[in-house]
Scaffold this motif. Structure first.
Motif, PDB file in Angstrom:
ATOM      1  N   GLY A  43      16.929  74.624   6.718  1.00 34.50           N
ATOM      2  CA  GLY A  43      15.675  75.277   7.091  1.00 34.50           C
ATOM      3  C   GLY A  43      15.327  75.200   8.567  1.00 34.50           C
ATOM      4  O   GLY A  43      14.299  75.709   8.992  1.00 34.50           O
ATOM      5  N   LYS A  46      19.401  77.610  11.515  1.00 34.84           N
ATOM      6  CA  LYS A  46      20.802  77.846  11.890  1.00 34.84           C
ATOM      7  C   LYS A  46      21.246  79.270  11.548  1.00 34.84           C
ATOM      8  O   LYS A  46      21.828  79.971  12.371  1.00 34.84           O
ATOM      9  CB  LYS A  46      21.726  76.820  11.201  1.00 34.84           C
ATOM     10  CG  LYS A  46      21.360  75.376  11.492  1.00 34.84           C
ATOM     11  CD  LYS A  46      22.301  74.390  10.834  1.00 34.84           C
ATOM     12  CE  LYS A  46      22.235  74.360   9.310  1.00 34.84           C
ATOM     13  NZ  LYS A  46      20.917  73.942   8.772  1.00 34.84           N
ATOM     14  N   SER A  47      20.959  79.689  10.307  1.00 31.64           N
ATOM     15  CA  SER A  47      21.370  81.040   9.888  1.00 31.64           C
ATOM     16  C   SER A  47      20.632  82.112  10.681  1.00 31.64           C
ATOM     17  O   SER A  47      21.202  83.146  11.015  1.00 31.64           O
ATOM     18  CB  SER A  47      21.081  81.259   8.404  1.00 31.64           C
ATOM     19  OG  SER A  47      21.846  80.395   7.638  1.00 31.64           O
ATOM     20  N   THR A  48      19.376  81.844  10.957  1.00 36.84           N
ATOM     21  CA  THR A  48      18.585  82.803  11.745  1.00 36.84           C
ATOM     22  C   THR A  48      19.227  82.984  13.122  1.00 36.84           C
ATOM     23  O   THR A  48      19.383  84.107  13.603  1.00 36.84           O
ATOM     24  CB  THR A  48      17.136  82.300  11.873  1.00 36.84           C
ATOM     25  OG1 THR A  48      16.593  82.147  10.551  1.00 36.84           O
ATOM     26  CG2 THR A  48      16.264  83.268  12.645  1.00 36.84           C
TER      27      THR A  48
HETATM   28  P1  ADP Z   1      19.009  77.098   8.040  1.00 33.94           P
HETATM   29  O1  ADP Z   1      20.123  78.082   8.162  1.00 33.94           O
HETATM   30  O2  ADP Z   1      19.038  76.050   9.121  1.00 33.94           O
HETATM   31  O3  ADP Z   1      18.887  76.489   6.691  1.00 33.94           O
HETATM   32  P2  ADP Z   1      17.303  79.449   8.150  1.00 33.94           P
HETATM   33  O4  ADP Z   1      17.609  80.126   9.437  1.00 33.94           O
HETATM   34  O5  ADP Z   1      17.909  79.991   6.918  1.00 33.94           O
HETATM   35  O6  ADP Z   1      17.638  77.895   8.323  1.00 33.94           O
HETATM   36  O7  ADP Z   1      15.741  79.403   7.959  1.00 33.94           O
HETATM   37  C1  ADP Z   1      14.821  79.017   8.984  1.00 33.94           C
HETATM   38  C2  ADP Z   1      13.390  79.176   8.480  1.00 33.94           C
HETATM   39  O8  ADP Z   1      13.118  80.572   8.284  1.00 33.94           O
HETATM   40  C3  ADP Z   1      13.125  78.513   7.150  1.00 33.94           C
HETATM   41  O9  ADP Z   1      11.816  78.010   7.177  1.00 33.94           O
HETATM   42  C4  ADP Z   1      13.246  79.642   6.145  1.00 33.94           C
HETATM   43  O10 ADP Z   1      12.429  79.413   5.032  1.00 33.94           O
HETATM   44  C5  ADP Z   1      12.759  80.830   6.939  1.00 33.94           C
HETATM   45  N1  ADP Z   1      13.451  82.078   6.527  1.00 33.94           N
HETATM   46  C6  ADP Z   1      14.759  82.312   6.561  1.00 33.94           C
HETATM   47  N2  ADP Z   1      15.069  83.552   6.157  1.00 33.94           N
HETATM   48  C7  ADP Z   1      13.877  84.140   5.848  1.00 33.94           C
HETATM   49  C8  ADP Z   1      13.500  85.427   5.378  1.00 33.94           C
HETATM   50  N3  ADP Z   1      14.409  86.383   5.137  1.00 33.94           N
HETATM   51  N4  ADP Z   1      12.193  85.666   5.195  1.00 33.94           N
HETATM   52  C9  ADP Z   1      11.271  84.725   5.463  1.00 33.94           C
HETATM   53  N5  ADP Z   1      11.555  83.496   5.911  1.00 33.94           N
HETATM   54  C10 ADP Z   1      12.838  83.193   6.103  1.00 33.94           C
END
Ligand code: ADP
Ligand code: ADP
Length: 227
Positions: A43, A46-48
């Motif tokens: 959370g 990283k993916s973002t």
């Molecule tokens: P990680 O890859 O480190 O687990 P993410 O990049 O997936 O983190 O998520 C970062 C934050 O953005 C988290 O709080 C997650 O809940 C939120 N988030 C990720 N994708 C979405 C989305 N499509 N819509 C709303 N919130 C999102």
């Protein structure tokens, strides 16, 4: 020469200003042929981060550029590998890895087929080219997904937890096989992982993201003797 540059990059999914952005204020440079691993708690964004570099997600603040040009959508010189390889079940392994070329150009050459076989061989899949995806283990399917991305010869390869569904032994073996491929075909790689061991095995540099959304806590230089 920097390949990828992020300047003050951030993203918020929720427009409500009382909700903090998912990531914010990221400054980062990826150099040519550098292998950067990203670790951090679930959370933390990283993916973002990866999706903004890929062009799949438009940052709501700051700018991403590749080769000095702003990124404004998915691009051919950036390859992506996700956690699940999503192979086409009705195509052999060889046809699966050639599929993006076929899709893009309408055909592939004898040279492409040769290259596919070489990469499959390097990935430890030499004798599986004619098999169907469901005849392969999860680890082997994930290798197929990586070969498929490499066959398009992207300058930059982004990988989002590609091995997280695999057991530790398999991960390690795939890690070693990948190192052999990088030696022969260096790439600029950004690699998200939950495994510090994997980061240390593969990366030149490890980027640690903190729990606080988007803040880069630290950049640890990992200097390892390659096997
Ligand atoms: P990680 O890859 O480190 O687990 P993410 O990049 O997936 O983190 O998520 C970062 C934050 O953005 C988290 O709080 C997650 O809940 C939120 N988030 C990720 N994708 C979405 C989305 N499509 N819509 C709303 N919130 C999102
Ligand atoms: P995992 O099964 O945990 O995903 P791997 O993909 O690394 O691990 O496979 C481990 C070994 O098992 C490989 O070296 C391969 O030789 C063998 N193997 C896996 N699946 C098959 C299969 N369908 N047919 C023959 N051998 C296989």
């Amino acid at each position: 020469r920097p390949f990828v540059t992020l300047t003050g990059v951030g993203h918020r999914y929720d427009p409500n200003p009382s909700v903090p952005p998912a990531v914010t204020g990221i400054d980062l440079v990826l150099r040519r042929h550098e292998f950067v691993a990203v670790v951090g708690p679930s959370g933390c964004g990283k993916s973002t981060l990866l999706r903004m570099i890929s062009g799949l997600l438009k940052p709501s603040e700051g700018a991403v550029s590749v080769f000095g040009r702003p990124v404004d959508g998915p691009r051919d010189d950036v390859g992506i590998v996700f956690q699940k390889p999503t192979l086409l079940p009705w195509l052999s392994v060889r046809r699966n890895v050639l599929f993006p070329l076929k899709h893009k150009f309408g055909r592939y050459s004898k040279g492409d087929e040769k290259r596919a076989d070489e990469l499959l061989e390097m990935a430890g899949l030499g004798s599986f080219a004619e098999k169907m995806p469901d005849e392969l283990s999860g680890g082997m399917q994930q290798r197929v997904g990586i070969v498929r991305a490499l066959l398009l010869n992207p300058d930059i390869l982004l990988m989002d937890e590609p091995f997280s569904a695999l057991d530790a032994m398999t991960r390690e073996q795939i890690g070693f096989d990948l190192l052999k491929i990088w030696e022969e075909q260096p790439k600029t790689v950004l690699f998200i992982t939950h495994s510090i061991a994997e980061a240390v095995l593969l990366a030149d540099r490890v980027l640690v993201m903190s729990k606080r959304p988007g803040t880069v806590l630290d950049m640890i230089e990992v200097d390892l003797p390659r096997p």
